[in-house]
Write a protein that holds these residues in place. Structure first.
Motif, short mmCIF file in Angstrom:
data_model
loop_
_atom_site.label_atom_id
_atom_site.label_comp_id
_atom_site.label_asym_id
_atom_site.label_seq_id
_atom_site.Cartn_x
_atom_site.Cartn_y
_atom_site.Cartn_z
N MET A 157 0.84 -1.18 0.00
CA MET A 157 0.00 0.00 0.00
C MET A 157 0.88 1.24 0.00
O MET A 157 2.02 1.20 0.45
N LEU A 158 0.31 2.33 -0.49
CA LEU A 158 1.07 3.57 -0.50
C LEU A 158 0.14 4.74 -0.24
O LEU A 158 -1.08 4.58 -0.18
N VAL A 159 0.74 5.91 -0.08
CA VAL A 159 -0.03 7.14 -0.04
C VAL A 159 0.56 8.09 -1.08
O VAL A 159 1.69 7.89 -1.55
N ASP A 160 -0.21 9.10 -1.44
CA ASP A 160 0.32 10.17 -2.26
C ASP A 160 1.01 11.17 -1.33
O ASP A 160 0.53 11.44 -0.23
N VAL A 161 2.12 11.72 -1.82
CA VAL A 161 2.88 12.70 -1.05
C VAL A 161 2.88 14.02 -1.82
O VAL A 161 3.14 14.03 -3.02
N GLY A 162 2.54 15.10 -1.13
CA GLY A 162 2.45 16.41 -1.78
C GLY A 162 3.57 17.34 -1.32
O GLY A 162 3.96 17.34 -0.15
N PHE A 163 4.06 18.13 -2.25
CA PHE A 163 5.12 19.09 -1.94
C PHE A 163 4.61 20.21 -1.03
O PHE A 163 3.50 20.71 -1.23
N VAL A 164 5.40 20.58 -0.05
CA VAL A 164 5.09 21.76 0.76
C VAL A 164 6.15 22.83 0.54
O VAL A 164 5.87 23.90 0.01
N ARG A 165 7.37 22.54 0.91
CA ARG A 165 8.46 23.48 0.61
C ARG A 165 9.80 22.79 0.76
O ARG A 165 9.91 21.78 1.46
N SER A 166 10.80 23.31 0.08
CA SER A 166 12.14 22.76 0.28
C SER A 166 12.96 23.71 1.13
O SER A 166 12.69 24.92 1.19
N PHE A 167 13.93 23.15 1.82
CA PHE A 167 14.82 23.95 2.66
C PHE A 167 15.87 24.63 1.78
O PHE A 167 16.28 24.07 0.76
N ALA A 168 16.31 25.81 2.22
CA ALA A 168 17.40 26.50 1.52
C ALA A 168 18.67 25.65 1.61
O ALA A 168 19.46 25.61 0.68
N ALA A 169 18.84 24.99 2.73
CA ALA A 169 19.97 24.07 2.92
C ALA A 169 19.46 22.92 3.79
O ALA A 169 18.58 23.11 4.63
N PRO A 170 20.02 21.73 3.59
CA PRO A 170 19.48 20.56 4.29
C PRO A 170 19.82 20.54 5.78
O PRO A 170 20.83 21.10 6.20
N VAL A 171 18.96 19.88 6.54
CA VAL A 171 19.32 19.48 7.90
C VAL A 171 20.04 18.15 7.73
O VAL A 171 19.41 17.11 7.43
N THR A 172 21.33 18.18 7.84
CA THR A 172 22.13 17.00 7.48
C THR A 172 22.04 15.89 8.52
O THR A 172 21.77 16.14 9.71
N LEU A 173 22.30 14.69 8.06
CA LEU A 173 22.35 13.55 8.97
C LEU A 173 23.37 13.81 10.07
O LEU A 173 23.14 13.48 11.23
N GLU A 174 24.48 14.41 9.69
CA GLU A 174 25.51 14.73 10.67
C GLU A 174 24.96 15.65 11.77
O GLU A 174 25.17 15.40 12.96
N ALA A 175 24.24 16.68 11.35
CA ALA A 175 23.65 17.59 12.33
C ALA A 175 22.60 16.87 13.18
O ALA A 175 22.50 17.09 14.39
#
Length: 161
Positions: free
Chosen positions: A103-121
């Motif tokens: 099963m799946l759901v639809d995913v809708g865009f909201v906004r992108s970050f100017a820079a990522p929250v990195t895994l390291e952070a």
DNA sequence: GCCAACGTTGGC
DNA sequence: GCCAACGTTGGC
């Protein structure tokens, strides 16, 4: 029943950006989240997600893994059509239309970050995020995982300005 | 490209 | 129901 409606839930969903990135989602607006073939991840989509839930869009398997933006759950769960498609790499011979497995759901865009929250952070805030945050739990490879309200708040506050 | 960790499959 | 073999994930 509450007159204020049900509280939104929060999730993190991983995608390999070479396969499907936050920019791709922005372009198309809404995308069926095909190809999840892990039962636990499926169960979160099938049993936990509701339209309007918040989604942290995570890029995996790339130079800088991390959260690249926000999306939202845009449908309730329905059968992943790729399981029935013989030409798809996600075809599942054991799935039938009467008894779909995936099963799946639809995913809708909201906004992108100017820079990522990195895994390291994110790892740097492991203590605040707590033991139940599956993203950084040892050995966890879940591609769809729950995020609680406190974790959601912490992660959003980490967005580089 | 390597490889650790994990999930699934299938023989017994 | 066990468990070895295999495939996948995903950071590095």
């Amino acid at each position: 029943m509450s007159t204020t409606g049900m509280r939104r839930r929060y999730w993190l969903m991983k995608s390999e950006p070479e396969d499907f990135s936050i920019d791709d989602l922005e372009r198309v607006g809404t995308e069926p989240w095909t190809g999840v073939r892990n039962y636990q991840a499926r169960n979160f989509m099938r049993d936990g997600m509701r339209r309007g839930d918040g989604v942290l869009f995570y890029h995996s398997n790339c130079a800088v893994p991390g959260i690249y933006g926000i999306a939202e759950v845009a449908s309730s769960a329905y059968p992943d059509p790729t399981q029935f498609d013989r030409t798809s790499k996600y075809f599942d011979p054991k799935a039938t239309r009467e008894e779909p497995r995936w099963m799946l759901v639809d995913v809708g865009f909201v906004r992108s970050f100017a820079a990522p929250v990195t895994l390291e952070a994110i790892r740097g805030r492991a203590e605040a995020l707590g033991e139940d945050f599956a993203l950084i739990r040892k050995g966890s490879r879940l591609s769809v995982l729950p995020v609680n309200a406190a974790q959601w708040k912490i992660l959003l506050a980490m967005e580089p300005k």
